[in-house]
Design an enzyme around this catalytic site. Structure first.
Site, PDB file in Angstrom:
ATOM      1  CG  HIS A 116     -10.237   3.773   2.610  1.00 53.61           C
ATOM      2  ND1 HIS A 116      -9.139   4.587   2.791  1.00 53.61           N
ATOM      3  CD2 HIS A 116     -11.253   4.372   3.289  1.00 53.61           C
ATOM      4  CE1 HIS A 116      -9.485   5.628   3.551  1.00 53.61           C
ATOM      5  NE2 HIS A 116     -10.754   5.526   3.854  1.00 53.61           N
ATOM      6  CG  ASN A 148      -5.271   7.542  -4.414  1.00 54.93           C
ATOM      7  OD1 ASN A 148      -4.235   6.928  -4.647  1.00 54.93           O
ATOM      8  ND2 ASN A 148      -5.468   8.179  -3.276  1.00 54.93           N
ATOM      9  CG  HIS A 178      -1.222   6.691  -1.733  1.00 53.00           C
ATOM     10  ND1 HIS A 178      -2.405   6.496  -2.419  1.00 53.00           N
ATOM     11  CD2 HIS A 178      -1.424   6.196  -0.484  1.00 53.00           C
ATOM     12  CE1 HIS A 178      -3.285   5.918  -1.605  1.00 53.00           C
ATOM     13  NE2 HIS A 178      -2.716   5.723  -0.429  1.00 53.00           N
ATOM     14  CG  LEU A 179       4.642   4.969  -5.824  1.00 48.81           C
ATOM     15  CD1 LEU A 179       5.331   4.013  -6.796  1.00 48.81           C
ATOM     16  CD2 LEU A 179       5.580   5.288  -4.657  1.00 48.81           C
ATOM     17  NE  ARG A 180       0.154  11.492  -2.881  1.00 53.31           N
ATOM     18  CZ  ARG A 180      -0.888  11.009  -2.222  1.00 53.31           C
ATOM     19  NH1 ARG A 180      -1.836  10.326  -2.865  1.00 53.31           N
ATOM     20  NH2 ARG A 180      -1.004  11.194  -0.933  1.00 53.31           N
ATOM     21  CG  HIS A 188      -5.683   1.966   5.782  1.00 56.41           C
ATOM     22  ND1 HIS A 188      -7.040   1.846   5.874  1.00 56.41           N
ATOM     23  CD2 HIS A 188      -5.451   2.673   4.646  1.00 56.41           C
ATOM     24  CE1 HIS A 188      -7.604   2.457   4.848  1.00 56.41           C
ATOM     25  NE2 HIS A 188      -6.660   2.960   4.078  1.00 56.41           N
ATOM     26  CG  ASP A 204      -6.439   3.347  -0.228  1.00 56.37           C
ATOM     27  OD1 ASP A 204      -7.035   3.128   0.825  1.00 56.37           O
ATOM     28  OD2 ASP A 204      -5.438   4.078  -0.310  1.00 56.37           O
ATOM     29  CG  ASP A 261      -2.113   4.708   3.695  1.00 57.40           C
ATOM     30  OD1 ASP A 261      -2.055   5.057   2.495  1.00 57.40           O
ATOM     31  OD2 ASP A 261      -3.051   5.035   4.445  1.00 57.40           O
ATOM     32  CG  HIS A 276      -1.980   0.992   1.246  1.00 56.28           C
ATOM     33  ND1 HIS A 276      -3.188   0.786   1.850  1.00 56.28           N
ATOM     34  CD2 HIS A 276      -2.052   2.238   0.718  1.00 56.28           C
ATOM     35  CE1 HIS A 276      -3.952   1.849   1.698  1.00 56.28           C
ATOM     36  NE2 HIS A 276      -3.282   2.753   1.020  1.00 56.28           N
TER      37      HIS A 276
HETATM   38 ZN   LIG Z   1      -6.907   4.248   2.475  1.00 52.39          ZN
END
Ligand SMILES: [Zn+2]
Length: 450
Positions: free
Chosen positions: A181, A94, A62-64, A234, A154, A307, A60
């Site tokens: 999520h 996302n 987030h690499l954006r 999470h 997520d 996360d 989990h």
């Molecule tokens: Zn989340």
């Protein structure tokens, strides 16, 4: 390149190996494992006093990229991951555009390969645009070159039970996982932190534990109904841990993860009004922290997942109510696990003897902690070549770390493009020395090689 890692303590959850062993690596693969190996022409890497294990796996992050390359990129996030001991990461969809079709997931996977610091296994969105209205083309993403085997909205929950049911039913055909999520948004509208004594005192709108637990209960019932594979992102409350424990006991196909900040920090941190402590789900109470630790100790929670959620400074360094939720995690997860879960009582003794069978509540032996960072997460998905075993023929994806070396987290020295670590200034034990991806150093002597 032929490498001989000598004298380290090899902890390999997949083979239950825990003891000093040399590891011979050639042409990207493990060739031999055992004491006192010799190999003509191999470069010797002295691992005396260090622990060697499978490369860490993060379910989990987030690499954006695409869309918010000012906060993080696949390159900077991959570098942070390698420095954290990781060889595989799973970025959430996302992004902007959302990874809800074959084109975007293929782009993310290809960029990950190009950077070459970790294997990047993208997660696809469950619904088109993560809007929660209709299913995305899950089959097309699964069949794409990215071979997506996990889907999630997520950042957002899957609000409609009907859609989650459809997704769980549909993905059975290719044995994929739906990662949710868990948040009932009707109970968290405008929420700023965990709902409890501290939120009441600070006058901030609360995010009640029940909003997570209701959705966890719903998701577990739908997994049971459909026979589909559910993963819970999470998990942060004691009630949610208990629901997962009971569901596993009755045979529901569910796996679950917990984030390091949820086993180290409580809602007390919000008293500072420093938005670096704002996260979703929020930091909970001490009893929840203890329950998450116990869930990791007894295997109710399969994996530690960061996360990792980088944010640009101008977005995050604002007043609490205006700040987006999220924290960095990739470069601190291993050390937090060693410091807080393994070394809680007696760091020297437990790290050095650390067999699995320590029964103090919320306390993990070193092999168990490593399992939750490697083989545990690998088991939640299909991540070929990751999570061990460290055995002849397997790809040489390895982490080597010093289990007792102390260091102080400095947000200015992290490889991430963002600075939002809640652990700035905290002294931790456990330092990554080398990371190997298919037999090549991505990190050597604590330095990223690219
Ligand atoms: Zn989340």
């Amino acid at each position: 390149m032929k490498l001989l890692l000598t004298g380290g303590r090899l902890v390999d959850p997949a083979t239950r190996h825990d003891g000093v062993a040399d590891v011979l690596v050639d042409d990207g693969r493990v060739v031999e494992v055992g004491p006192g190996l010799e190999a003509a022409g191999a470069e010797v890497v002295d691992c005396d006093g260090l622990v060697a294990c499978p490369g860490l796996v993060d379910l989990h992050v987030h690499l954006r990229e695409p869309g918010r390359e000012d906060a993080e990129t696949i390159e900077t996030g991959s570098r942070a991951a390698a420095l954290g001991g990781y060889t595989a990461v799973c970025p959430m969809p996302n992004t902007d555009p959302v990874a809800d079709n074959a084109g975007v997931v293929e782009m993310v996977a290809a960029r990950g390969r190009e950077v070459g610091l970790v294997d990047v296994f993208p997660v696809g969105a469950v619904t088109l645009g993560q809007r929660g209205v209709e299913l995305a083309e899950l089959g097309a993403m699964a069949r794409s070159a990215a071979r997506v085997d996990c889907f999630s909205d997520d950042g957002l929950p899957i609000r409609e039970a009907r859609l989650l049911r459809l997704a769980l039913e549909y993905t059975r055909a290719f044995d994929a996982v739906i990662a949710d999520h868990a948040e009932d948004a009707s109970l968290t509208d405008g929420a700023q932190m965990h709902e409890g004594e501290v939120s009441a005192m600070l006058g901030l709108a609360g995010w009640p534990a029940a909003a997570e637990e209701m959705v966890v209960a719903r998701d577990l019932l739908l997994a049971q109904l459909t026979g589909g594979r559910l993963h819970l992102c999470h998990v942060s409350t004691g009630g949610a841990v208990e629901l997962v424990r009971a569901a596993k006991a009755r045979g529901v196909r569910v796996t679950a993860e917990a984030a390091p900040h949820h086993f180290t920090l409580t809602d007390e941190a919000a008293r500072s009004y420093d938005p670096v402590f704002k996260v979703n789900p929020p930091l909970r109470e001490k009893a929840d922290v203890e329950a998450v630790r116990q869930g990791l100790a007894d295997g109710t929670l399969d994996a530690i997942a960061t996360d990792h959620a980088p944010h640009a400074r101008e977005d995050k360094e604002v007043e609490w109510a205006a700040a987006p939720p999220g924290m960095l995690g990739l470069q601190t997860a291993l050390a937090l696990s060693l410091t807080e879960l393994v070394g809680q009582a007696d760091p020297e003794r437990s790290v050095q003897t650390g067999a699995g069978g320590d029964t103090r509540p919320g306390h993990l032996g070193l092999p168990t902690a490593i399992e939750r960072l490697t083989a545990g997460p690998a088991r939640c998905r299909r991540l070929p070549g990751h999570g061990g075993p460290v055995a002849p023929g397997a790809p040489a994806n390895l982490a080597v770390f010093d289990p007792v070396a102390a260091w102080t987290v400095d947000r200015a020295k992290l490889a991430s493009r963002a600075r939002n670590t809640p652990f700035h200034g905290r002294q931790l034990r456990g330092r990554v020395v080398h990371t190997l991806l298919r037999g090549s150093f991505t990190v050597r002597d604590g330095q990223a090689q690219r």
